[in-house]
Design a protein around this motif. Structure first.
Motif, short mmCIF file in Angstrom:
data_model
loop_
_atom_site.label_atom_id
_atom_site.label_comp_id
_atom_site.label_asym_id
_atom_site.label_seq_id
_atom_site.Cartn_x
_atom_site.Cartn_y
_atom_site.Cartn_z
N LEU A 79 -2.50 5.58 -1.31
CA LEU A 79 -2.12 6.40 -2.41
C LEU A 79 -3.36 7.25 -3.05
CD1 LEU A 79 -0.05 3.52 -4.54
CD2 LEU A 79 0.96 5.81 -3.50
N THR A 80 -4.42 6.79 -3.19
CA THR A 80 -5.32 7.66 -3.64
C THR A 80 -5.51 8.95 -2.71
OG1 THR A 80 -6.73 5.91 -4.55
CG2 THR A 80 -7.75 7.97 -4.31
N ARG A 81 -5.56 8.77 -1.49
CA ARG A 81 -5.52 9.88 -0.66
C ARG A 81 -4.37 10.93 -0.92
NH1 ARG A 81 -7.15 5.86 3.16
NH2 ARG A 81 -5.08 5.77 4.11
N GLN A 82 -3.26 10.31 -0.97
CA GLN A 82 -2.03 10.93 -0.88
C GLN A 82 -1.87 11.85 -2.26
OE1 GLN A 82 0.43 11.93 1.42
NE2 GLN A 82 0.81 13.45 -0.24
N LEU A 83 -2.14 11.31 -3.41
CA LEU A 83 -2.26 11.66 -4.63
C LEU A 83 -3.27 13.22 -4.72
CD1 LEU A 83 -2.46 8.77 -7.10
CD2 LEU A 83 -0.58 10.61 -7.22
N ARG A 85 -3.52 15.14 -2.33
CA ARG A 85 -2.55 16.15 -1.56
C ARG A 85 -1.55 16.63 -2.25
NH1 ARG A 85 -3.65 12.23 2.79
NH2 ARG A 85 -5.09 12.73 4.17
N GLY A 86 -0.85 15.92 -3.19
CA GLY A 86 0.27 15.97 -4.08
C GLY A 86 1.23 14.85 -4.01
N SER A 87 2.04 14.80 -5.04
CA SER A 87 2.92 13.64 -5.23
C SER A 87 4.25 13.83 -4.82
CB SER A 87 2.91 13.21 -6.79
OG SER A 87 3.25 14.38 -7.62
N CYS A 88 4.84 15.30 -4.81
CA CYS A 88 6.10 15.18 -4.37
C CYS A 88 6.42 16.58 -4.05
CB CYS A 88 7.19 14.85 -5.56
SG CYS A 88 6.92 15.62 -6.87
N PHE A 89 7.19 16.92 -2.77
CA PHE A 89 7.37 18.21 -2.43
C PHE A 89 9.12 18.29 -2.26
CE2 PHE A 89 3.68 16.50 -0.71
CZ PHE A 89 2.63 17.39 -1.38
N ALA A 90 9.71 19.64 -2.30
CA ALA A 90 10.98 19.77 -1.95
C ALA A 90 11.18 19.55 -0.50
CB ALA A 90 11.46 21.03 -2.23
N ASN A 91 9.97 19.88 0.53
CA ASN A 91 10.27 19.84 1.78
C ASN A 91 9.98 18.43 2.45
OD1 ASN A 91 9.51 22.67 1.16
ND2 ASN A 91 9.94 22.76 3.37
N PRO A 92 10.22 18.19 3.63
CA PRO A 92 9.72 16.64 3.93
C PRO A 92 8.46 16.59 4.24
CG PRO A 92 10.99 18.01 5.95
CD PRO A 92 11.07 18.91 4.33
N THR A 93 7.94 15.31 4.41
CA THR A 93 6.45 15.06 5.03
C THR A 93 6.54 14.25 6.30
OG1 THR A 93 6.30 13.28 3.53
CG2 THR A 93 5.44 15.41 2.89
N GLU A 94 5.45 14.24 6.85
CA GLU A 94 5.38 13.41 8.21
C GLU A 94 5.40 12.13 7.86
OE1 GLU A 94 1.87 14.90 10.40
OE2 GLU A 94 3.40 16.36 11.36
N SER A 95 4.91 11.57 6.52
CA SER A 95 5.00 10.24 6.34
C SER A 95 6.18 9.59 6.34
CB SER A 95 4.37 9.89 4.76
OG SER A 95 5.05 10.60 3.87
N GLY A 278 8.48 -0.42 0.06
CA GLY A 278 7.84 0.74 -0.86
C GLY A 278 6.41 0.34 -1.16
N GLY A 279 5.86 -0.77 -0.94
CA GLY A 279 4.71 -1.08 -1.39
C GLY A 279 4.33 -1.01 -2.82
N GLY A 280 5.31 -1.48 -3.58
CA GLY A 280 5.19 -1.40 -5.04
C GLY A 280 5.36 -0.29 -5.72
N LEU A 281 6.07 0.88 -4.99
CA LEU A 281 6.45 2.08 -5.53
C LEU A 281 8.19 2.02 -5.59
CD1 LEU A 281 3.72 2.73 -5.48
CD2 LEU A 281 4.22 5.27 -5.26
N PRO A 315 6.38 11.48 -0.99
CA PRO A 315 5.50 11.10 -0.26
C PRO A 315 4.62 9.95 -0.82
CG PRO A 315 5.04 13.13 -1.07
CD PRO A 315 6.31 12.88 -1.32
N LEU A 316 4.73 9.60 -2.12
CA LEU A 316 3.95 8.53 -2.50
C LEU A 316 4.73 7.15 -2.30
CD1 LEU A 316 3.28 9.77 -6.17
CD2 LEU A 316 1.62 9.43 -4.21
#
Length: 448
Positions: A79-83, A85-95, A278-281, A315-316
């Motif tokens: 989560l630290t690494r992803q934060l 890079r950004g928390s949310c996008f309209a486009n999909p992510t590979e995650s 969700g790993g707690g999310l 992505p989070l």
């Protein structure tokens, strides 16, 4: 023990502030209070720490979500690494592809996945998907089973002896004042483990039923194992009549590497997931047969079932879920299974050696204690008498006084950081409760 020992002053102060901004001082009805909830400052591993500095072994795990406990290092790091890079996008992510691939590769009958934001949303869209696929509107569900906060799933969630009706034909009862009669009319209520009832009630409405919504081991219904003949009856009648089977594993996916349906021989057409993935999310997911999941397909025009969501597949949640699920390997589940067996066996021995009117149910990393002598077979048998309900409140209170969070009248869960010594501590505290509340237990036995 005095209330001051149960709830610290800082929690009392926080609750006083909360009552100025929330209708009853809390933001969800499921918060345990006695009469004031304790406020959490932090969690680490299998322990919670409240704002007054007290430590508790956590058997709640945010309603069974935190299978790796609190602040699980791989999730925190991901989560630290992803934060950054950004928390949310309209486009999909590979995650999201990675987490979906893990689920499709692990859970039987999950050919395709659609992510949402909660277990409630997962169940809601599974019901909609069944309707879109079959062209039918009614569903069947289990009496007393919890499937989140959508109208059809809440029918007969809190049925009581005063309104649940004939044992052979359960009534559809409202969960809240003002629930539309039209919703009640769209739901057929079944009793868990009632083989004859499944044959009769599903057959009566077969041509109008889109789906049977089934939790393989309903927590609110008693955390009772399904009878193989009950599972077989559901599959048989549903298959003969084109009724889809929805397995709600939002809670019970934690029963094994492949989930609960695989454990009990259920072969669903759709499966809902949440909590541990969700790993707690916040997270939810609908998965299922490729042909059924095509109702979401918008590649060639408007889909049969439109589904969006600003935070769906964010992505989070994807990153946290992927980290958590990758560490839920066969060894992790074997550890949870072993600890769960130790706990249930130890609780059972404490009960039998003292001849008290209690029993324990559950499987894998889940258990629930019931104020009755024999293991119930469904929600009605698990429904506690008033005196018994008071006993269970005292049980949760005693556990809290001894440094353990035991959910009141719900599933308790263990997490991967817990050890055999933790299990033995829980058993010892339970035995201490039995020894110190013998008079209350005798009164319940005498009233039977």
């Amino acid at each position: 023990m005095a209330e001051a020992a149960r709830v610290g002053q800082k929690s009392k102060n926080s609750f006083a502030r909360a009552r100025l901004v929330f209708p009853d001082g809390t933001s969800r009805v499921t918060v345990d209070r006695d009469p004031v909830p304790f406020y959490v400052e932090r969690g680490m591993g299998s322990y919670l720490f409240d704002v007054d500095g007290r430590r508790f072994l956590d058997l709640g795990g945010n309603f069974t979500t935190l299978i790796h406990g609190h602040a699980f290092a791989p999730v925190v790091e991901a989560l630290t690494r992803q934060l950054q890079r950004g928390s949310c996008f309209a486009n999909p992510t590979e995650s999201e592809i990675e987490l979906a691939a893990l689920l499709c590769g692990r859970i039987p009958r999950v050919d395709r996945v659609r992510f949402v934001n909660s277990g409630t949303e997962a169940v809601l869209f599974a019901i909609k998907a069944a309707r879109a696929f079959t062209g039918r509107s009614k569903i069947a569900k289990l009496e007393g089973a919890y499937h989140g906060a959508c109208d059809w799933a809440e029918v007969s969630l809190a049925a009581t002896p005063e309104n649940w009706g004939d044992p052979t034909a359960p009534l559809s009862t409202p969960y809240y004042r003002g629930m539309p009669t039209s919703v009640l009319n769209e739901v057929v209520v079944l009793r868990f483990n009632d083989v004859e009832g499944v044959h009769r009630l599903l057959s009566l409405d077969a041509h109008r039923l889109a789906a049977v919504l089934l939790d393989p081991m309903p927590s609110r219904g008693g955390l009772i194992a399904p009878k193989p003949e009950f599972i077989a009856a559901v599959q048989e009648i549903a298959g003969k009549n084109g009724i889809l089977v929805i397995a709600d594993e939002v809670l019970n996916l934690r029963q094994g590497f492949r989930g609960a349906s695989a454990r009990y021989g259920l072969v669903p057409d759709l499966l809902t997931m949440g909590k541990i993935i969700g790993g707690g999310l916040p997270i939810g997911a609908v998965g299922g047969r490729e042909d059924v999941m095509k109702v979401f397909d918008a590649s060639a025009g408007p889909p049969l079932l439109p589904q969006g969501g600003t935070f769906s597949a964010n992505p989070l949640s994807m990153t946290a879920g992927l980290a958590a699920m990758r560490h839920l390997d066969h060894a992790a589940f074997a550890h949870l299974e072993t600890l769960g067996n130790i706990l249930r066996d130890g609780i059972g021995r404490a009960i039998s050696t003292r001849h008290v009117p209690l029993c324990v149910t559950g499987a894998a990393s889940l258990f629930r204690i019931h104020p009755m002598t024999h293991i119930p077979s469904d929600y009605r048998e698990a429904y506690p008498a008033p005196g018994a309900a008071a006993l269970m409140k005292q049980l949760s209170r005693f556990f809290a006084e001894n440094g353990i969070i035991l959910p009141h009248a719900a599933a308790a869960s263990i997490s991967t950081p817990m050890t055999r010594s933790d299990a033995e501590f829980i058993i010892d505290v339970f035995a201490g409760f039995l020894d110190s509340h013998q008079e209350m237990l005798d009164a319940i036995e005498a009233s039977r």
